[in-house]
Design a protein around this motif. Structure first.
Motif, mmCIF file in Angstrom:
data_model
loop_
_atom_site.group_PDB
_atom_site.id
_atom_site.type_symbol
_atom_site.label_atom_id
_atom_site.label_comp_id
_atom_site.label_asym_id
_atom_site.label_seq_id
_atom_site.Cartn_x
_atom_site.Cartn_y
_atom_site.Cartn_z
ATOM 1 N N LYS A 17 7.102 1.600 0.719
ATOM 2 C CA LYS A 17 7.771 1.313 1.990
ATOM 3 C C LYS A 17 8.909 2.300 2.247
ATOM 4 O O LYS A 17 9.064 2.826 3.357
ATOM 5 C CB LYS A 17 8.286 -0.124 1.960
ATOM 6 N N THR A 75 -0.985 -4.552 2.543
ATOM 7 C CA THR A 75 0.031 -5.601 2.463
ATOM 8 C C THR A 75 -0.294 -6.796 3.357
ATOM 9 O O THR A 75 0.266 -7.868 3.195
ATOM 10 C CB THR A 75 1.413 -5.044 2.879
ATOM 11 N N ALA A 100 5.219 -1.636 -4.058
ATOM 12 C CA ALA A 100 5.272 -1.904 -2.615
ATOM 13 C C ALA A 100 6.584 -1.427 -2.002
ATOM 14 O O ALA A 100 6.606 -0.853 -0.904
ATOM 15 C CB ALA A 100 5.076 -3.398 -2.352
#
Length: 301
Positions: free
Chosen positions: A242, A215, A238
């Motif tokens: 996370k 990232t 993403a």
């Protein structure tokens, strides 16, 4: 037309380096040149070319906002017409127009910082040095200030040196990073090159913080109790990654596991698909629902 970000721990020398480049501190050896001038031999010549805002900026508290800008601009010899134009321009750009007639002592600290920035650039310097320009701003204002600096560098071809502890914002707008370390000196490169060659990971490697090369941002180093395969791409991938990391699950495309999650089209229902070890398939519409399915399945954890 580029932004240079000074990054390093407290005491690494960021402020000292800036003060030397501005001619405010004298080095024990070596030479400092800015805009083609030796800052110690040609002090008068470079004054108009350099703008500087320190951590301990000074303003006239008993004067109004606009009066501070005009006063500092007058020091550099701007004409009355140009002073008026620049003052109006800076008040608008920094969203201070509503406080034009407010006494500086009555301003919140973050707004004083924006005013100090306007004072540093009113004479249109070629090179601007900013020591923690977002320290007293709330998060939306930090982002706006960084965006302003980026536009300023591109539209006016100014070189901006930025010392900051806002690592992620700096990595997003800086063209070059100066990693400053007492032990290892200075490492210079684009944020992307420093990510790929491991410099950022090594530089900030200490307990609790990891530089995520995928990232390009820093994240909390959670302890993982298990890992699973995550398939997908884009924002959905993403965000799922996370959320799982926060819950102690290392999820990645490269992980080999019987349990698997696939992120599909976020615009469709059931965009998150869970494949269990037993070959069972289930769907989830939100990441919250997905987490419930995974975390309640004690067997996989």
């Amino acid at each position: 037309g580029e932004i240079f970000g000074f990054l390093g721990a407290n005491g690494a020398g960021k402020t000292t380096a800036m003060r030397m480049l501005c001619g405010l501190s004298t080095p024990t050896s070596g030479q400092a040149c800015v805009a083609g001038f030796d800052v110690y031999k040609e002090t008068e010549q470079i004054k108009r070319h350099i703008g500087y805002m320190s951590q301990k900026f000074s303003l006239y508290g008993d004067l109004k906002v606009w009066e501070n800008i005009r006063l500092y601009g007058g020091i550099y010899g701007l004409s009355e017409k140009r002073l008026a134009e620049k003052t109006d321009e800076l008040l608008a750009v920094l969203d201070l127009e509503s406080e034009r007639n407010t006494l500086v002592d009555a301003l919140p600290l973050g707004w004083k910082q924006k005013l100090a920035f306007s004072v540093a650039i009113i004479h249109e310097p070629r090179v601007v040095f900013l020591d923690e320009p977002t320290a007293f701003l709330d998060f939306p204002s930090k982002v706006e200030m960084m965006q302003l600096l980026h536009r300023l560098s591109r539209q006016t071809n100014k070189t901006i040196f930025l010392s900051t502890h806002d690592l992620e914002l700096a990595l997003q707008i800086a063209d070059k990073i100066w990693l400053m370390d007492k032990m290892n000196g200075v490492i210079i490169g684009t944020p992307e090159d420093l990510s790929l060659n491991g410099s950022l990971s090594t530089f900030f490697a200490h307990k609790g913080i990891i530089f995520d090369i995928e990232t390009g941002l820093f994240r909390v180093d959670n302890e993982y109790i298990t890992q699973l395969r995550l398939i997908g791409e884009g924002q959905g991938y993403a965000m799922v990654r996370k959320a799982l990391q926060r819950n102690g699950i290392l999820a990645d495309k490269g992980v080999e596991s019987e349990f698997c999650i696939e992120v599909g089209d976020l615009k469709k229902e059931g965009s998150f698909t869970v494949y269990s070890q037993k070959g069972e398939v289930s769907k989830a519409d939100t990441i919250e629902e997905l987490l419930e399915k995974i975390l309640n399945n004690v067997a996989i954890c």
